[in-house]
Design an enzyme around this catalytic site. Structure first.
Site, PDB file in Angstrom:
ATOM      1  N   SER A  14       0.884  -1.104   0.067  1.00 51.00           N
ATOM      2  CA  SER A  14       0.102   0.504  -0.107  1.00 51.00           C
ATOM      3  C   SER A  14       0.580   1.359   0.382  1.00 51.00           C
ATOM      4  CB  SER A  14      -0.821  -0.373   1.314  1.00 51.00           C
ATOM      5  OG  SER A  14      -1.822   1.073   0.888  1.00 51.00           O
ATOM      6  N   HIS A  41      -2.849  -1.149  -2.916  1.00 51.26           N
ATOM      7  CA  HIS A  41      -3.706  -0.706  -2.770  1.00 51.26           C
ATOM      8  C   HIS A  41      -3.195   0.752  -4.093  1.00 51.26           C
ATOM      9  CE1 HIS A  41      -4.602  -2.436   1.251  1.00 51.26           C
ATOM     10  NE2 HIS A  41      -4.654  -3.147   0.318  1.00 51.26           N
ATOM     11  N   ASP A 135      -4.359  -4.606   6.242  1.00 53.92           N
ATOM     12  CA  ASP A 135      -4.657  -5.386   4.795  1.00 53.92           C
ATOM     13  C   ASP A 135      -3.197  -6.556   4.682  1.00 53.92           C
ATOM     14  OD1 ASP A 135      -5.651  -6.680   3.210  1.00 53.92           O
ATOM     15  OD2 ASP A 135      -6.061  -4.722   1.686  1.00 53.92           O
TER      16      ASP A 135
END
Length: 191
Positions: A14, A41, A135
């Site tokens: 991310s 992401h 995540d």
């Protein structure tokens, strides 16, 4: 697991992970005999040029977004499409899913890690990089439980250390490595 038994490497990241992802793609052995899947992401309502951003100097490596039901091929680098969860089917093909975001993300790293762990078991390597939420922790646990290898970026080297730190806290079996160590590891796969 011996390095020659790797069929797939999945990289999740991310915020702050793009430079490391680029390094890892550059570090792939030449030739490499496994598939690479990247789950990153990204903003869902912005035109993305991530395939071009991750393009590498080595002309034999192409980064592409897979289509739904596309068979997974070795020697390919796949990028999870923007705003879709990326799952793997028993037929070793991709499935694009538009269900609710997981950990505020679609694509979700957890969803892809868990799906790959279920299909590829001990023939998979999961790598989790910089990011600002949790995540990837659950998916990393599933990967390790099914015999795969779990590698997490050393939090002190991450631009956003929350994601790797949470994964290490939740997964005693995960290996913590610097980006240079992860690159060196990837470079030796299937050699």
């Amino acid at each position: 697991m011996t390095k020659s038994s790797v069929d797939i490497v999945v990289i999740g990241g991310s915020a702050g992970s793009i430079p490391v992802i680029s390094e890892l793609i550059e570090a792939l052995p030449s030739p490499f005999d496994f598939a690479v899947v990247i789950v990153l992401h990204r903003s869902k309502n912005v035109i993305s040029e991530m395939e071009q951003i991750l393009a590498v100097k080595r002309k034999e490596i192409i980064v592409k977004e897979p289509d739904d039901k596309e068979p997974i091929q070795k020697k390919c680098v796949y990028l999870a499409p923007q705003n879709y969860h990326l799952l793997i089917e028993e037929t070793h093909s991709f499935c694009l899913d538009y269900s609710e975001p997981v950990s505020y993300s679609r694509p979700s790293i957890d969803v892809t890690f868990e799906s790959i762990a279920e299909i590829y078991t001990e023939k998979a390597v999961a790598i989790l990089l910089s990011g600002a939420n949790g995540d990837g922790s659950r998916g990393m646990a599933e990967m390790i439980a099914r015999g795969g290898i779990g590698i997490v970026q050393e939090p002190s080297t991450a631009e956003y250390p929350i994601m790797p730190q949470l994964a290490l806290d939740a997964n005693a079996g995960a290996k913590s490595m610097t980006p240079a160590q992860i690159s060196a590891y990837i470079h030796t796969l299937n050699v």
